[in-house]
Design a protein around this motif. Structure first.
Motif, mmCIF file in Angstrom:
data_model
loop_
_atom_site.group_PDB
_atom_site.id
_atom_site.type_symbol
_atom_site.label_atom_id
_atom_site.label_comp_id
_atom_site.label_asym_id
_atom_site.label_seq_id
_atom_site.Cartn_x
_atom_site.Cartn_y
_atom_site.Cartn_z
ATOM 1 N N CYS A 277 -0.121 4.251 0.424
ATOM 2 C CA CYS A 277 -0.765 5.340 1.172
ATOM 3 C C CYS A 277 -0.560 5.131 2.665
ATOM 4 C CB CYS A 277 -2.251 5.394 0.817
ATOM 5 S SG CYS A 277 -2.553 5.590 -0.965
ATOM 6 N N TRP A 278 0.565 5.566 3.135
ATOM 7 C CA TRP A 278 0.914 5.370 4.526
ATOM 8 C C TRP A 278 0.181 6.361 5.423
ATOM 9 C CZ3 TRP A 278 6.948 5.216 3.742
ATOM 10 C CH2 TRP A 278 7.265 4.080 3.005
ATOM 11 N N ASP A 279 0.067 5.978 6.683
ATOM 12 C CA ASP A 279 -0.518 6.863 7.685
ATOM 13 C C ASP A 279 0.375 8.088 7.855
ATOM 14 O OD1 ASP A 279 -1.615 8.085 9.878
ATOM 15 O OD2 ASP A 279 -1.737 6.268 11.096
ATOM 16 N N ASP A 280 -0.236 9.290 7.717
ATOM 17 C CA ASP A 280 0.566 10.514 7.870
ATOM 18 C C ASP A 280 0.728 10.915 9.332
ATOM 19 O OD1 ASP A 280 -1.896 11.483 8.547
ATOM 20 O OD2 ASP A 280 -2.053 12.940 6.921
ATOM 21 N N GLU A 281 0.183 10.085 10.256
ATOM 22 C CA GLU A 281 0.304 10.277 11.699
ATOM 23 C C GLU A 281 -0.363 11.559 12.181
ATOM 24 O OE1 GLU A 281 4.369 9.880 12.854
ATOM 25 O OE2 GLU A 281 4.523 7.793 12.181
ATOM 26 N N GLU B 21 -5.964 7.469 6.121
ATOM 27 C CA GLU B 21 -5.508 7.471 4.736
ATOM 28 C C GLU B 21 -5.989 6.213 4.023
ATOM 29 O OE1 GLU B 21 -4.024 10.555 6.536
ATOM 30 O OE2 GLU B 21 -3.458 8.579 7.299
ATOM 31 N N ASP C 226 0.833 -1.208 0.000
ATOM 32 C CA ASP C 226 0.000 0.000 0.000
ATOM 33 C C ASP C 226 0.865 1.255 0.000
ATOM 34 O OD1 ASP C 226 -1.862 1.967 0.341
ATOM 35 O OD2 ASP C 226 -2.752 1.139 2.157
ATOM 36 N N CYS D 90 -3.603 8.823 -3.273
ATOM 37 C CA CYS D 90 -3.820 8.590 -1.850
ATOM 38 C C CYS D 90 -4.719 9.703 -1.311
ATOM 39 C CB CYS D 90 -2.490 8.592 -1.101
ATOM 40 S SG CYS D 90 -1.393 7.222 -1.564
ATOM 41 N N CYS E 56 -6.280 4.349 -0.202
ATOM 42 C CA CYS E 56 -5.842 4.378 -1.598
ATOM 43 C C CYS E 56 -7.057 4.304 -2.516
ATOM 44 C CB CYS E 56 -4.899 3.204 -1.867
ATOM 45 S SG CYS E 56 -4.178 3.243 -3.511
#
Length: 202
Positions: free
Chosen positions: A135-139, A146, A133, A155, A148
């Protein structure tokens, strides 16, 4: 004396069984029992060998030609483009037109899917893999989760998790009431009360 004897012996052997024997017809030259020196024939009163019976056949992809004396036949060394032991450069092939070996190219092409990440070749496991994936977690809590979108290859995020009456508190990952809205509501209530008093005085 001994050297002279050996010389006479060799000449005699060639005369009886090999090239150099006198002859009148081809059949008089047969009998050396060797296949790989070619057929015997008579020329100008002498026996000769026709030479290697396994010449190059002009084909690259069957390998080199050679003579197998034990089996009395011609053989080929086989495909010159052997597997090089590398999986990620593709399969080996032979190009007869260009007389060369080639690789069939990357065995892990792009599969056209965005949301499984990029394709790559894992040489250690002899298989194709995906980076996963993209589309990583932007924290950030206040942007939502998040995800895709395969349809547009992008994303995206679900957005602010708080309602329109709340403020998103990023430092504590929570939604808190908007005090300004409460003040506005109270002001509106006060205005309504004042209007009611004016109506009573009237």
């Amino acid at each position: 004396m001994r050297q002279a004897f050996l010389f006479i012996l060799i000449i005699g052997f060639l005369f009886l069984f090999g090239c150099g024997r006198e002859c009148e017809y081809d059949y008089e030259c047969s009998g050396d029992g060797q296949f790989c020196n070619g057929k015997e024939y008579c020329d100008d009163g002498q026996c000769h060998h026709s030479g290697n019976p396994c010449p190059d056949d002009g084909q690259f992809c069957n390998g080199e030609e050679y003579c197998d004396e034990g089996r009395n036949r011609c053989e080929h060394t086989g495909n010159p483009c052997a597997d090089d032991g590398e999986w990620c450069n593709g399969g080996e092939g032979c190009d007869e037109e260009w007389d060369q070996c080639y690789q069939s190219s990357d065995p892990c092409p792009d599969d056209g899917q965005f949301c499984n990440g990029e394709e790559y070749c894992d040489e250690a496991r002899n298989k194709c893999e995906h980076t996963g994936d993209p589309c990583w977690d932007d924290e950030l809590w206040c942007t939502g989760e998040e995800y895709c979108d395969e349809q547009i290859d992008e994303c995206l995020s679900t957005g602010n998790p708080c309602s329109e009456w709340d403020i998103c508190d990023e430092s504590h990952d929570r939604c808190i009431p908007d005090e300004d809205d409460d003040d506005d509501d109270n002001d509106n209530d006060d205005d309504d009360d004042n209007d009611d008093d004016d109506d009573d005085d009237g």
